[in-house]
Design an enzyme around this catalytic site. Sequence first.
Site, PDB file in Angstrom:
ATOM      1  N   ARG A  26      -8.298  -6.683  33.150  1.00 48.39           N
ATOM      2  CA  ARG A  26      -8.379  -5.301  33.611  1.00 48.39           C
ATOM      3  C   ARG A  26      -8.875  -5.261  35.052  1.00 48.39           C
ATOM      4  O   ARG A  26      -9.800  -5.992  35.418  1.00 48.39           O
ATOM      5  CB  ARG A  26      -9.319  -4.540  32.666  1.00 48.39           C
ATOM      6  CG  ARG A  26      -9.502  -3.086  32.968  1.00 48.39           C
ATOM      7  CD  ARG A  26     -10.101  -2.359  31.783  1.00 48.39           C
ATOM      8  NE  ARG A  26      -9.107  -2.122  30.754  1.00 48.39           N
ATOM      9  CZ  ARG A  26      -8.244  -1.095  30.738  1.00 48.39           C
ATOM     10  NH1 ARG A  26      -8.279  -0.196  31.694  1.00 48.39           N
ATOM     11  NH2 ARG A  26      -7.374  -0.972  29.783  1.00 48.39           N
ATOM     12  N   HIS A  35      -7.306   6.695  41.202  1.00 47.35           N
ATOM     13  CA  HIS A  35      -8.013   7.874  40.704  1.00 47.35           C
ATOM     14  C   HIS A  35      -9.067   8.230  41.745  1.00 47.35           C
ATOM     15  O   HIS A  35      -9.185   7.581  42.777  1.00 47.35           O
ATOM     16  CB  HIS A  35      -8.715   7.543  39.392  1.00 47.35           C
ATOM     17  CG  HIS A  35      -7.796   7.048  38.327  1.00 47.35           C
ATOM     18  ND1 HIS A  35      -7.020   7.880  37.563  1.00 47.35           N
ATOM     19  CD2 HIS A  35      -7.542   5.792  37.883  1.00 47.35           C
ATOM     20  CE1 HIS A  35      -6.335   7.158  36.688  1.00 47.35           C
ATOM     21  NE2 HIS A  35      -6.624   5.883  36.861  1.00 47.35           N
ATOM     22  N   CYS A  82      -1.390   6.069  38.045  1.00 44.58           N
ATOM     23  CA  CYS A  82      -1.732   5.031  37.069  1.00 44.58           C
ATOM     24  C   CYS A  82      -0.781   5.028  35.865  1.00 44.58           C
ATOM     25  O   CYS A  82       0.352   4.611  36.022  1.00 44.58           O
ATOM     26  CB  CYS A  82      -3.203   5.151  36.678  1.00 44.58           C
ATOM     27  SG  CYS A  82      -3.851   3.586  36.048  1.00 44.58           S
TER      28      CYS A  82
HETATM   29  N1  GLN Z   1      -2.845   2.186  30.238  1.00 42.07           N
HETATM   30  C1  GLN Z   1      -2.489   1.800  31.576  1.00 42.07           C
HETATM   31  C2  GLN Z   1      -3.080   0.452  32.003  1.00 42.07           C
HETATM   32  O1  GLN Z   1      -4.104   0.046  31.504  1.00 42.07           O
HETATM   33  C3  GLN Z   1      -2.889   2.891  32.543  1.00 42.07           C
HETATM   34  C4  GLN Z   1      -4.370   3.050  32.676  1.00 42.07           C
HETATM   35  C5  GLN Z   1      -4.761   4.289  33.459  1.00 42.07           C
HETATM   36  O2  GLN Z   1      -3.982   5.225  33.573  1.00 42.07           O
HETATM   37  N2  GLN Z   1      -5.987   4.333  33.969  1.00 42.07           N
HETATM   38  O3  GLN Z   1      -2.502  -0.201  32.850  1.00 42.07           O
END
Ligand code: GLN
Length: 235
Positions: free
Chosen positions: A127, A191, A93
């Site tokens: 998101r 994850h 990520c």
């Molecule tokens: N900050 C990054 C995004 O929102 C990575 C998020 C994360 O590692 N879960 O894309």
Amino acid sequence: MQSELSIVWIYPDLLSTYGDQGNVLVLEQRARARGIVTRTVHVRSSDPVPRDGHIYLIGGGEDRPQILGAERLRRDGGLHAAIERGAALLAVCAGYQIMGSVFGGEEGQPVPGIGLLDISSGRGERRSVGELAGEVDPALGLPMLTGFENHMGVTRLGPGVRPLSRTVVGTGNGDGTEGCYAGKVIGTYLHGPALARNPALADLLLSSIVGQLPPIDDSWYQRLRDERLAAVLPR
Ligand code: GLN
């Protein structure tokens, strides 16, 4: 085979969300089950990244720690040196985005990555949160990937990398693919942690360093996979 397998966990103080540290535990456990002695180094962001490790892991994180992590890794240079020496890397990520040429900061501003993968990321419209399942590139010979994603970023793959999987459920890179790989460097949005949900991916990393591995009892991993995949795949 190496006498001792060295695992390097990069910047746990900045980047380790949603159980990403579990990736370290899974690698250790699956190596030891094959009689391989492991040594794990936790590298805090104030410390230099060792250049002589075998498998490097970096996790996900919030936007600001991600920016800080990218700056420090770039200045340090140790990860580049290790990959040039033949080390393997799993980047998750935020860690995945950092490996590219650029990623989106907290206001969407472009932030330079460290250029270990031919990818570029930016901020998407919304998101992406939830379960992800993906059919892995047949060249890798791995079963379906399963994991959990939570990110704003979208990632464009350049010709120097191949997609890790084609998404069946979830967003991943944002173009129908999830993650990517080039040589022994693997990036993913997953994850869960990724290696607990995908032990074959852990073995791919291990075998890229130590060679062929004997099978071990995967029944607990399989139960987790069956349960998670059944929850998202169409029947
Ligand atoms: N900050 C990054 C995004 O929102 C990575 C998020 C994360 O590692 N879960 O894309």
